[in-house]
Design a protein around this motif. Sequence first.
Motif, PDB file in Angstrom:
ATOM      1  N   VAL A 325      11.550  16.688  -5.086  1.00  0.00           N
ATOM      2  CA  VAL A 325      12.317  16.023  -4.029  1.00  0.00           C
ATOM      3  C   VAL A 325      11.947  14.559  -3.851  1.00  0.00           C
ATOM      4  N   ALA A 326      10.770  14.127  -4.335  1.00  0.00           N
ATOM      5  CA  ALA A 326      10.383  12.728  -4.143  1.00  0.00           C
ATOM      6  C   ALA A 326       9.180  12.386  -5.021  1.00  0.00           C
ATOM      7  N   VAL A 327       8.969  11.089  -5.168  1.00  0.00           N
ATOM      8  CA  VAL A 327       7.772  10.557  -5.821  1.00  0.00           C
ATOM      9  C   VAL A 327       7.137   9.577  -4.841  1.00  0.00           C
ATOM     10  N   CYS A 328       5.821   9.631  -4.696  1.00  0.00           N
ATOM     11  CA  CYS A 328       5.127   8.716  -3.795  1.00  0.00           C
ATOM     12  C   CYS A 328       4.966   7.352  -4.467  1.00  0.00           C
ATOM     13  N   VAL A 329       5.595   6.332  -3.908  1.00  0.00           N
ATOM     14  CA  VAL A 329       5.516   4.975  -4.447  1.00  0.00           C
ATOM     15  C   VAL A 329       4.180   4.336  -4.098  1.00  0.00           C
ATOM     16  N   LYS A 330       3.753   4.515  -2.855  1.00  0.00           N
ATOM     17  CA  LYS A 330       2.431   4.041  -2.446  1.00  0.00           C
ATOM     18  C   LYS A 330       1.984   4.759  -1.184  1.00  0.00           C
ATOM     19  N   VAL A 332       0.262   4.419   2.338  1.00  0.00           N
ATOM     20  CA  VAL A 332       0.037   3.363   3.327  1.00  0.00           C
ATOM     21  C   VAL A 332      -1.258   3.610   4.094  1.00  0.00           C
ATOM     22  N   ASP A 333      -1.406   4.820   4.615  1.00  0.00           N
ATOM     23  CA  ASP A 333      -2.643   5.203   5.303  1.00  0.00           C
ATOM     24  C   ASP A 333      -2.784   6.713   5.200  1.00  0.00           C
ATOM     25  N   GLU A 334      -3.684   7.280   5.976  1.00  0.00           N
ATOM     26  CA  GLU A 334      -4.018   8.697   5.834  1.00  0.00           C
ATOM     27  C   GLU A 334      -2.824   9.622   6.028  1.00  0.00           C
ATOM     28  N   HIS A 335      -1.861   9.229   6.820  1.00  0.00           N
ATOM     29  CA  HIS A 335      -0.730  10.110   7.113  1.00  0.00           C
ATOM     30  C   HIS A 335       0.622   9.504   6.742  1.00  0.00           C
ATOM     31  N   THR A 336       0.640   8.323   6.185  1.00  0.00           N
ATOM     32  CA  THR A 336       1.905   7.636   5.917  1.00  0.00           C
ATOM     33  C   THR A 336       1.991   7.226   4.454  1.00  0.00           C
ATOM     34  N   SER A 337       3.158   7.453   3.861  1.00  0.00           N
ATOM     35  CA  SER A 337       3.386   7.050   2.474  1.00  0.00           C
ATOM     36  C   SER A 337       4.819   6.572   2.306  1.00  0.00           C
ATOM     37  N   VAL A 338       5.023   5.716   1.310  1.00  0.00           N
ATOM     38  CA  VAL A 338       6.363   5.264   0.942  1.00  0.00           C
ATOM     39  C   VAL A 338       6.799   6.096  -0.250  1.00  0.00           C
ATOM     40  N   ILE A 339       7.985   6.702  -0.150  1.00  0.00           N
ATOM     41  CA  ILE A 339       8.444   7.612  -1.196  1.00  0.00           C
ATOM     42  C   ILE A 339       9.799   7.178  -1.747  1.00  0.00           C
ATOM     43  N   SER A 340      10.075   7.581  -2.967  1.00  0.00           N
ATOM     44  CA  SER A 340      11.398   7.430  -3.573  1.00  0.00           C
ATOM     45  C   SER A 340      11.991   8.832  -3.683  1.00  0.00           C
ATOM     46  N   ASP A 352       5.310  20.702  -1.374  1.00  0.00           N
ATOM     47  CA  ASP A 352       4.257  21.007  -2.354  1.00  0.00           C
ATOM     48  C   ASP A 352       3.978  19.721  -3.123  1.00  0.00           C
ATOM     49  N   VAL A 353       2.766  19.211  -3.011  1.00  0.00           N
ATOM     50  CA  VAL A 353       2.409  17.910  -3.582  1.00  0.00           C
ATOM     51  C   VAL A 353       1.528  18.108  -4.818  1.00  0.00           C
ATOM     52  N   LEU A 354       1.894  17.427  -5.913  1.00  0.00           N
ATOM     53  CA  LEU A 354       1.051  17.393  -7.106  1.00  0.00           C
ATOM     54  C   LEU A 354       0.539  15.965  -7.267  1.00  0.00           C
ATOM     55  N   PRO A 355      -0.715  15.705  -6.882  1.00  0.00           N
ATOM     56  CA  PRO A 355      -1.269  14.348  -6.982  1.00  0.00           C
ATOM     57  C   PRO A 355      -1.771  14.070  -8.397  1.00  0.00           C
ATOM     58  N   SER A 398       1.961  10.633  -6.565  1.00  0.00           N
ATOM     59  CA  SER A 398       2.122  12.082  -6.440  1.00  0.00           C
ATOM     60  C   SER A 398       3.584  12.466  -6.661  1.00  0.00           C
ATOM     61  N   VAL A 399       3.772  13.649  -7.238  1.00  0.00           N
ATOM     62  CA  VAL A 399       5.096  14.267  -7.333  1.00  0.00           C
ATOM     63  C   VAL A 399       5.215  15.266  -6.186  1.00  0.00           C
ATOM     64  N   ILE A 400       6.348  15.220  -5.482  1.00  0.00           N
ATOM     65  CA  ILE A 400       6.542  16.041  -4.282  1.00  0.00           C
ATOM     66  C   ILE A 400       7.661  17.043  -4.540  1.00  0.00           C
ATOM     67  N   ARG A 401       7.333  18.316  -4.328  1.00  0.00           N
ATOM     68  CA  ARG A 401       8.300  19.388  -4.572  1.00  0.00           C
ATOM     69  C   ARG A 401       8.625  20.162  -3.299  1.00  0.00           C
TER      70      ARG A 401
END
Length: 405
Positions: A325-330, A332-340, A352-355, A398-401
């Motif tokens: 469903v998404a890929v983590c672009v970066k 930001v902090d412990e609970h925040t990320s920018v995703i595509s 389900d996250v695969l780092p 990370s790849v997000i499923r």
Amino acid sequence: MIKPEILSPAGDMECLESALKFGADAVYLAGKLFGMRSSPKNFDKTDLKKACELAHSTGRKIHMTCNILPHNSELAALPDFLSYAQECGVDALIIADLGIFEAAKKYAPKVARHISTQAGVTNYAAANVLYNMGASRVVLAREIPLSEIAEMRAKIPKELEIECFVHGAMCVSFSGRCLISSYMTGRDANHGDCAQPCRWKYHLFEENRPGQYFPVEEENGGTYLYNSRDLCMIEHIPEMVKAGISSFKIEGRAKSAYYTAVTTNAYRHAVDDYAAEGESFVLKPWIKEELDKISHREYNTGFYFGTEPGQNTSDGGYIRHYDAVAVCVKSVDEHTSVISQRNKFLVGDTLDVLPPSGIPFNTVCQRLVNADGEDVDSAPHPTEILTMTTDLPVPEASVIRKRKI
């Protein structure tokens, strides 16, 4: 033990980056000519150079397919193609045709020559002849059991490497050489343009009843006469290492970056664990489970153990329990990320996250904010950039499923 190479597929730059991030020792890819997969984007001259630079910067290698069975008209383009591959820094060429093999010696003498599975190497005598001609590796025909691979290893020079497929789609034909597509559609499988008629559903016609078909059925869905299962050898790492296989090859240059990430990661961890644990090695359940999170046909072990049925005659489709469903672009902090974003998901979903570390975990999507700073309830637009809040940190790349309901 001699630790085998993990060799991953890449149909484009995104797949290449996934392979490298998730642990490939080497990546195999194709240029715009002479490769056995015409459906992927493949690599033009600029991308090929970038691919080699990126792989070499992290100590990994690039293997380039040059494995079609060419016609006379195609040979004029071969010298420039080979010379440029060497100029870019390609580490090995994967070759099926003897004419191309000899041309590579002349026009790319610094590049290792590997013998493609298309050449159908099934015995140590053929492997020894090819070694004497200058091959440094043979990619064996997929029809060989492990017992024969072990015998071959004992009867060829130790310098000659053995590469074998360990995961992915299987072809109904011998070593990928097939004419069904050419006959039925005019698309030449031996030039990378297979229409995959082996995956189609077939019916029977009776001679005196033209136009009236009779289903050849085991179940109501019809019968898929040639439809091969997918190969999966993740539970047999020790046996393959002991047989003397130098490189574990993952099929899939026409598949997604997500597929490349998951399969590369699974075999990377399995091989590393076996290297560390030796005879006490036990495959961790999560590694096997990862390979059920990609789209696949029913798995089996191919020809490695000799007798397992290879065809799934009742179903031509894929098994698909998860969506990427998404890929983590970066991060930001412990609970925040920018995703595509890749596929739709909602606030409140368990993801389900695969780092890049390769150990999957679950987290809950607590908030989504779009590029305009607005809170949204879902991510419905492909490749949209969003800021996501979760209960656990999501590392960069990370790849997000999400599990399908």
